[in-house]
Design an enzyme around this catalytic site. Sequence first.
Site, PDB file in Angstrom:
ATOM      1  N   GLU A 287       0.832  -1.209   0.000  1.00 46.94           N
ATOM      2  CA  GLU A 287       0.000   0.000   0.000  1.00 46.94           C
ATOM      3  C   GLU A 287       0.867   1.259   0.000  1.00 46.94           C
ATOM      4  O   GLU A 287       1.867   1.346   0.700  1.00 46.94           O
ATOM      5  CB  GLU A 287      -0.887  -0.020   1.246  1.00 46.94           C
ATOM      6  CG  GLU A 287      -1.807   1.179   1.385  1.00 46.94           C
ATOM      7  CD  GLU A 287      -2.549   1.188   2.707  1.00 46.94           C
ATOM      8  OE1 GLU A 287      -3.535   1.927   2.821  1.00 46.94           O
ATOM      9  OE2 GLU A 287      -2.130   0.444   3.630  1.00 46.94           O
ATOM     10  N   LYS A 351      -9.664   2.594  -3.220  1.00 46.96           N
ATOM     11  CA  LYS A 351     -10.187   2.092  -1.957  1.00 46.96           C
ATOM     12  C   LYS A 351     -11.610   2.594  -1.745  1.00 46.96           C
ATOM     13  O   LYS A 351     -11.898   3.777  -1.936  1.00 46.96           O
ATOM     14  CB  LYS A 351      -9.279   2.517  -0.806  1.00 46.96           C
ATOM     15  CG  LYS A 351      -9.606   1.847   0.524  1.00 46.96           C
ATOM     16  CD  LYS A 351      -8.564   2.196   1.580  1.00 46.96           C
ATOM     17  CE  LYS A 351      -8.825   1.457   2.886  1.00 46.96           C
ATOM     18  NZ  LYS A 351      -7.835   1.786   3.922  1.00 46.96           N
ATOM     19  N   CYS A 405      -5.642  -2.441   2.537  1.00 46.93           N
ATOM     20  CA  CYS A 405      -5.493  -2.356   3.989  1.00 46.93           C
ATOM     21  C   CYS A 405      -6.652  -3.055   4.695  1.00 46.93           C
ATOM     22  O   CYS A 405      -6.923  -4.221   4.455  1.00 46.93           O
ATOM     23  CB  CYS A 405      -5.343  -0.897   4.419  1.00 46.93           C
ATOM     24  SG  CYS A 405      -4.817  -0.687   6.139  1.00 46.93           S
TER      25      CYS A 405
END
Length: 531
Positions: A287, A351, A405
């Site tokens: 990430e 995301k 994540c």
Amino acid sequence: MERLAGRIMLLSGAPRLFLAFVAGLLAVLTQPPFGIFAAAFVSFPVLVWLLDGATGHPDGGAIRRLLPSVAIGWAFGFGYFLGSLWWLGNALLVEADSFAWALPLAVVGLPAFIALFYALATLIARILWSDGVGRIAALALGFGLAEWLRSFIFTGFPWNAIGYAAMPMPLMMQSASVLNLSTINMLAVFVFAAPALIATGKGSRLGLSVAVALCVAHIGFGFYRLALPAPTAPEQPLAIRLVQPVIDQAKKLDDNERGTIFEEHLALTAAPTEPGARKPDIVVWPETSIPFILTDSPDALARIADVLDDGQILIAGAVRAEDAGTGLPPRYYNSIYMIDGQGQIIGAADKVHLVPFGEYLPFEDLLSSWGLSSVAAAMPGGFSAAKSRSSLTLPTGRRFYPLICYEAIFPDEIGAGALGADALLNITNDAWFGDTPGPRQHFHQAQLRAVETGAPLIRAANNGISAIVDARGVLVVGLAYNYRGVVDAILPGTMKTPLNETIRSRVFWLCAMLLLLVAVFSRVSFNIRKN
């Protein structure tokens, strides 16, 4: 045991709340890095006996009668979440000058707030409480509903749900291919609390028989599924390289280190393979591994092309900028880029589920006027959330389902979206949390997503646990915390799951209704006998 149960039931006031807190603290041992699921067979019977004695004021109204049970549930939850989430404070110490003041809110305030869900669980249980197996069913129902609500209320935070205690290893993870996490939460509490019946007698034969049957089915199904042939790679297998650079989070936030960080990733990407091993087809960076806006840096794309061979693809985490219109600041996304050997961006995904207070600031206009800002986002206004999740499709047609994540801790948000995917792709940066239980807990939860979806997991972390996990949750290869390097492996194949997401959801509500019926019947019978 009867004597011990009796002494616990007679506790009141501060000693009772303290024991509830300790019982919750003991339950922390069920989660990584410990994985001692047997601890739950102590903490939950203690909780049952504490609730047995929480009769409340006989002359008071409903609130006064129920308040002791609510307090017990909150104290249990506070101990559990304080002991299993204290490491969140580590993220605030990365920029201590700006965020150290919020340390008590993260370490104590958040556990105190989340504990309200367990207070709700014991409230539901106490309303249906009786003196037999019905109270075990009531407690399981209460926790099942509370954990279900915790998965989506206030954007959701189902971290360390009780059901994970029943799935510490692949042998005990296979039930997740049939039941959703909400159902496992509920049944796990029933099994963990059942030993309380030994001390109080009534309904013990039935309750313990059901608990033993659930345990046998849970472990037996694990043996059966692991005995099946391991999911093999398709005819044209993909060789995957995971890059774990172990870059200190303070260094990642230093603008002067951006070039060095980028070159470290490139050097690991170009590292030679083991003798006899295939050259990787896909290289995965963690990430936000590209430390600048890639579309504004053609030289960086050229450097990537220099390192990659023709046919190789880099999948890397980065911040993506998007023009928001005239006079407006750009929008920023926590994203994944897919880059080919010519340095061309051939795919991207943003995301969807952002971290509150980490990647964006809730109620921004109000809280920013108080001087608050998000922790992880270096851009003004923080990150924006994508409206929907986009899969990454390789030139060969293979499809990866991206999870950035902590998106990997939300099984209900993955669901049917991962159907047909060749792998789950989870990139993360657990360096925020240091060498604590946090990165181990995060990996464990991501590992379960592979079992639930029947797709292998590709996971790359800046620091944490980078790994490839097959569709049964079995580790294929991995890099431990603080280990800088790369690891190569052939991506395993997928494995069909017995039930789809819709049926699993119906099974949850069916189990909830069954437990409700048992609890209500026991409660009515208890009232008739009492009167």
